[in-house]
Design a protein around this motif. Structure first.
Motif, PDB file in Angstrom:
ATOM      1  N   GLN A  10       0.833  -1.050   0.109  1.00  0.00           N
ATOM      2  CA  GLN A  10       0.026  -0.217  -0.270  1.00  0.00           C
ATOM      3  C   GLN A  10       0.771   1.294   0.033  1.00  0.00           C
ATOM      4  O   GLN A  10       0.299   2.268   0.157  1.00  0.00           O
ATOM      5  N   THR A  11       2.300   1.368  -0.311  1.00  0.00           N
ATOM      6  CA  THR A  11       3.110   2.360  -0.246  1.00  0.00           C
ATOM      7  C   THR A  11       3.308   2.829  -1.818  1.00  0.00           C
ATOM      8  O   THR A  11       2.673   2.099  -2.658  1.00  0.00           O
ATOM      9  N   ARG A  12       4.072   3.679  -1.946  1.00  0.00           N
ATOM     10  CA  ARG A  12       4.200   4.111  -3.122  1.00  0.00           C
ATOM     11  C   ARG A  12       4.955   3.290  -4.230  1.00  0.00           C
ATOM     12  O   ARG A  12       4.752   3.143  -5.546  1.00  0.00           O
ATOM     13  N   SER A  13       5.450   1.916  -3.448  1.00  0.00           N
ATOM     14  CA  SER A  13       6.146   1.110  -4.417  1.00  0.00           C
ATOM     15  C   SER A  13       4.962   0.233  -5.040  1.00  0.00           C
ATOM     16  O   SER A  13       5.270  -0.412  -6.230  1.00  0.00           O
ATOM     17  N   MET A  14       3.766   0.494  -4.753  1.00  0.00           N
ATOM     18  CA  MET A  14       2.503  -0.192  -5.535  1.00  0.00           C
ATOM     19  C   MET A  14       2.555   0.344  -7.038  1.00  0.00           C
ATOM     20  O   MET A  14       2.223  -0.384  -7.579  1.00  0.00           O
ATOM     21  N   ARG A  15       2.915   1.875  -7.146  1.00  0.00           N
ATOM     22  CA  ARG A  15       2.978   2.105  -8.346  1.00  0.00           C
ATOM     23  C   ARG A  15       4.019   1.269  -9.312  1.00  0.00           C
ATOM     24  O   ARG A  15       3.799   1.037 -10.344  1.00  0.00           O
ATOM     25  N   SER A  16       5.053   1.192  -8.877  1.00  0.00           N
ATOM     26  CA  SER A  16       6.172   0.511  -9.627  1.00  0.00           C
ATOM     27  C   SER A  16       5.651  -1.071  -9.704  1.00  0.00           C
ATOM     28  O   SER A  16       6.006  -1.645 -10.824  1.00  0.00           O
ATOM     29  N   PRO A  33       8.323  -5.140   5.793  1.00  0.00           N
ATOM     30  CA  PRO A  33       7.209  -4.566   6.630  1.00  0.00           C
ATOM     31  C   PRO A  33       7.401  -2.996   6.584  1.00  0.00           C
ATOM     32  O   PRO A  33       8.481  -2.543   6.383  1.00  0.00           O
ATOM     33  N   PHE A  34       6.470  -2.174   6.660  1.00  0.00           N
ATOM     34  CA  PHE A  34       6.658  -0.760   6.546  1.00  0.00           C
ATOM     35  C   PHE A  34       6.967  -0.535   8.122  1.00  0.00           C
ATOM     36  O   PHE A  34       6.577  -0.765   8.952  1.00  0.00           O
ATOM     37  N   GLY A  35       8.241   0.319   7.987  1.00  0.00           N
ATOM     38  CA  GLY A  35       8.681   0.718   9.491  1.00  0.00           C
ATOM     39  C   GLY A  35      10.001   0.585   9.569  1.00  0.00           C
ATOM     40  O   GLY A  35      10.778   0.378   8.691  1.00  0.00           O
ATOM     41  N   ASP A  37      12.168  -1.626  10.196  1.00  0.00           N
ATOM     42  CA  ASP A  37      13.012  -2.651   9.470  1.00  0.00           C
ATOM     43  C   ASP A  37      13.583  -2.308   8.074  1.00  0.00           C
ATOM     44  O   ASP A  37      14.295  -2.851   7.739  1.00  0.00           O
ATOM     45  N   LEU A  38      12.983  -1.293   7.710  1.00  0.00           N
ATOM     46  CA  LEU A  38      13.511  -0.702   6.472  1.00  0.00           C
ATOM     47  C   LEU A  38      15.098  -0.143   6.662  1.00  0.00           C
ATOM     48  O   LEU A  38      15.759  -0.096   5.335  1.00  0.00           O
ATOM     49  N   TYR A  39      15.200   0.218   7.649  1.00  0.00           N
ATOM     50  CA  TYR A  39      16.468   1.086   8.017  1.00  0.00           C
ATOM     51  C   TYR A  39      17.681  -0.001   8.134  1.00  0.00           C
ATOM     52  O   TYR A  39      18.779   0.522   8.836  1.00  0.00           O
ATOM     53  N   THR A  40      17.866  -1.016   7.737  1.00  0.00           N
ATOM     54  CA  THR A  40      18.948  -2.037   8.027  1.00  0.00           C
ATOM     55  C   THR A  40      20.117  -1.590   6.966  1.00  0.00           C
ATOM     56  O   THR A  40      19.970  -0.922   6.043  1.00  0.00           O
ATOM     57  N   GLY A  50      16.534   4.081   3.021  1.00  0.00           N
ATOM     58  CA  GLY A  50      15.921   2.909   3.545  1.00  0.00           C
ATOM     59  C   GLY A  50      14.304   3.095   3.226  1.00  0.00           C
ATOM     60  O   GLY A  50      13.464   2.963   4.036  1.00  0.00           O
ATOM     61  N   ARG A  51      13.897   3.493   1.943  1.00  0.00           N
ATOM     62  CA  ARG A  51      12.688   3.968   1.495  1.00  0.00           C
ATOM     63  C   ARG A  51      12.334   2.908   0.381  1.00  0.00           C
ATOM     64  O   ARG A  51      12.967   2.422  -0.295  1.00  0.00           O
ATOM     65  N   VAL A  52      10.972   2.901   0.177  1.00  0.00           N
ATOM     66  CA  VAL A  52      10.514   2.017  -0.990  1.00  0.00           C
ATOM     67  C   VAL A  52       9.883   3.190  -2.087  1.00  0.00           C
ATOM     68  O   VAL A  52       8.986   3.980  -1.534  1.00  0.00           O
ATOM     69  N   PRO A  53       9.582   2.725  -3.259  1.00  0.00           N
ATOM     70  CA  PRO A  53      10.102   1.602  -3.961  1.00  0.00           C
ATOM     71  C   PRO A  53      11.573   1.768  -4.212  1.00  0.00           C
ATOM     72  O   PRO A  53      12.115   2.892  -4.199  1.00  0.00           O
ATOM     73  N   CYS A  54      12.217   0.698  -4.453  1.00  0.00           N
ATOM     74  CA  CYS A  54      13.610   0.598  -5.084  1.00  0.00           C
ATOM     75  C   CYS A  54      13.715  -0.535  -6.042  1.00  0.00           C
ATOM     76  O   CYS A  54      13.110  -1.663  -5.709  1.00  0.00           O
ATOM     77  N   PHE A  63      15.937   4.646  -7.176  1.00  0.00           N
ATOM     78  CA  PHE A  63      14.702   4.756  -6.339  1.00  0.00           C
ATOM     79  C   PHE A  63      14.138   6.196  -6.904  1.00  0.00           C
ATOM     80  O   PHE A  63      14.632   6.407  -7.740  1.00  0.00           O
ATOM     81  N   GLU A  64      13.109   6.560  -6.405  1.00  0.00           N
ATOM     82  CA  GLU A  64      12.144   7.393  -6.723  1.00  0.00           C
ATOM     83  C   GLU A  64      11.085   6.842  -7.700  1.00  0.00           C
ATOM     84  O   GLU A  64      11.442   6.518  -8.832  1.00  0.00           O
ATOM     85  N   SER A  65       9.845   6.654  -7.407  1.00  0.00           N
ATOM     86  CA  SER A  65       8.790   5.950  -8.208  1.00  0.00           C
ATOM     87  C   SER A  65       8.366   6.632  -9.627  1.00  0.00           C
ATOM     88  O   SER A  65       8.324   6.077 -10.583  1.00  0.00           O
ATOM     89  N   GLY A  66       8.629   8.011  -9.694  1.00  0.00           N
ATOM     90  CA  GLY A  66       8.425   8.691 -10.988  1.00  0.00           C
ATOM     91  C   GLY A  66       9.586   8.292 -11.740  1.00  0.00           C
ATOM     92  O   GLY A  66       9.291   8.129 -13.178  1.00  0.00           O
ATOM     93  N   ALA A 101       1.388  13.125  -9.492  1.00  0.00           N
ATOM     94  CA  ALA A 101       1.253  11.890  -8.650  1.00  0.00           C
ATOM     95  C   ALA A 101       1.660  12.212  -7.279  1.00  0.00           C
ATOM     96  O   ALA A 101       1.014  11.727  -6.255  1.00  0.00           O
ATOM     97  N   GLU A 102       2.991  12.676  -7.048  1.00  0.00           N
ATOM     98  CA  GLU A 102       3.755  12.934  -6.216  1.00  0.00           C
ATOM     99  C   GLU A 102       3.141  14.032  -5.268  1.00  0.00           C
ATOM    100  O   GLU A 102       3.336  14.253  -4.094  1.00  0.00           O
ATOM    101  N   THR A 103       2.690  14.978  -5.785  1.00  0.00           N
ATOM    102  CA  THR A 103       2.217  16.255  -5.116  1.00  0.00           C
ATOM    103  C   THR A 103       0.978  15.515  -4.282  1.00  0.00           C
ATOM    104  O   THR A 103       0.850  16.058  -3.014  1.00  0.00           O
TER     105      THR A 103
HETATM  106  N1  LIG Z   1       9.573  10.568  -4.028  1.00  0.00           N
HETATM  107  C1  LIG Z   1       9.635   8.881  -3.476  1.00  0.00           C
HETATM  108  C2  LIG Z   1       9.195   8.703  -1.908  1.00  0.00           C
HETATM  109  C3  LIG Z   1       9.735   7.538  -1.249  1.00  0.00           C
HETATM  110  C4  LIG Z   1       9.129   7.394   0.048  1.00  0.00           C
HETATM  111  O1  LIG Z   1       9.185   8.057   0.928  1.00  0.00           O
HETATM  112  N2  LIG Z   1       8.442   5.998   0.541  1.00  0.00           N
HETATM  113  C5  LIG Z   1       7.768   5.889   1.682  1.00  0.00           C
HETATM  114  C6  LIG Z   1       6.586   4.925   1.365  1.00  0.00           C
HETATM  115  S1  LIG Z   1       5.210   5.580   0.370  1.00  0.00           S
HETATM  116  C7  LIG Z   1       8.789   5.009   2.664  1.00  0.00           C
HETATM  117  O2  LIG Z   1       9.374   4.137   2.100  1.00  0.00           O
HETATM  118  N3  LIG Z   1       8.625   5.498   3.687  1.00  0.00           N
HETATM  119  C8  LIG Z   1       9.398   5.133   4.857  1.00  0.00           C
HETATM  120  C9  LIG Z   1      10.021   6.281   5.686  1.00  0.00           C
HETATM  121  O3  LIG Z   1       9.868   7.162   5.430  1.00  0.00           O
HETATM  122  O4  LIG Z   1      10.681   5.737   6.660  1.00  0.00           O
HETATM  123  C10 LIG Z   1       9.160   8.083  -4.543  1.00  0.00           C
HETATM  124  O5  LIG Z   1       7.905   8.662  -4.933  1.00  0.00           O
HETATM  125  O6  LIG Z   1       9.636   7.015  -4.413  1.00  0.00           O
END
Ligand SMILES: N[C@@H](CCC(=O)N[C@@H](CS)C(=O)NCC(=O)O)C(=O)O
Length: 221
Positions: A10-16, A33-35, A37-40, A50-54, A63-66, A101-103
């Motif tokens: 359900q995060t932006r990686s759903m786009r990819s 898992p969102f949270g 655990d991404l910061y390993t 440590g964010r998604v998508p990648c 990285f960056e969904s756009g 979409a990012e706005t």
């Molecule tokens: N502009 C980036 C935003 C990436 C982003 O912030 N993703 C969120 C999920 S929607 C995330 O990984 N958040 C984890 C965090 O902020 O620690 C993109 O479009 O890929």
């Protein structure tokens, strides 16, 4: 060649994820898992924040969904209908809406932080919540207007733009009442009918980031 998408439900990686399915590309999906655990250190060696998508596509790590959407379309959708290449009539609109979409998503992210990530009521800001909900509603009104008289964001039909905007409105509906936005509601229904969109949704038994609406529903306190 190895192709891997790092994803949280359900995060932006759903786009990819949705776009990879639309393109019918083979890939491995790593669901985090969102949270925290991404910061390993291991994942941060792939995505520095440590964010998604990648997306890891052979030698390319993005990285960056756009940017991922532009890259996937330029690389794999040349003959397909998802890209609008430079010089095509809808090119400028394709770029604008892909990134618009990012706005929308930035307001969703701020509201996610306020309503879900921050656990302590005392640490939440009613002012930020109100302001962001209002700004989100205004951003959605722009999409509602753009969808008047058409099925998809571009006059030429479904494109990668809809995986960006479609995800954003899918997530936004948890923070904004879309009952008075008929074009967006019909658009979401059309998205839901696409097998690639359905494949990007979390499985029924997966924990959900957005398990309920986070705004006062009409008729409820
Ligand atoms: N502009 C980036 C935003 C990436 C982003 O912030 N993703 C969120 C999920 S929607 C995330 O990984 N958040 C984890 C965090 O902020 O620690 C993109 O479009 O890929």
């Amino acid at each position: 060649m190895t192709r891997v998408l790092h994803h949280c439900h359900q995060t932006r990686s759903m786009r990819s994820l949705w776009l990879l399915h639309e393109l019918e590309l083979a890939f491995d999906l790593v669901v985090h898992p969102f949270g925290p655990d991404l910061y390993t250190p291991e994942y941060r060696s792939i995505h520095p924040l440590g964010r998604v998508p990648c997306l890891v596509d052979g030698d390319v790590t993005l990285f960056e969904s756009g940017a991922i959407a532009e890259y996937l379309c330029e690389t794999y959708a040349r003959q397909g209908s998802l890209w609008r290449s430079p010089g095509s009539p809808d090119r400028a609109a394709w770029l604008q809406w892909l990134h618009y979409a990012e706005t929308i998503a930035v307001h969703v992210a701020n509201l996610t932080q306020q309503h879900i990530v921050i656990w302590e009521d005392a640490q939440r800001s009613p002012m930020v919540m109100k302001l962001e909900a209002r700004r989100l509603a205004k951003a959605l009104a722009v999409v509602e207007k753009a969808l008047a008289g058409r099925d998809w964001m571009l006059p030429s039909g479904f494109s990668a733009v809809d995986t960006g905007i479609g995800y954003s409105v899918y997530a936004a509906q948890h923070f904004c009442d879309i009952s008075s936005l008929p074009n967006i509601r019909a658009y979401l229904d059309r998205c839901a009918l696409r097998p690639a969109f359905a494949s990007a949704l979390p499985p029924d038994d997966a924990p959900r980031l957005y398990a309920r609406p986070f705004y006062a529903e009409p008729g409820k306190a």
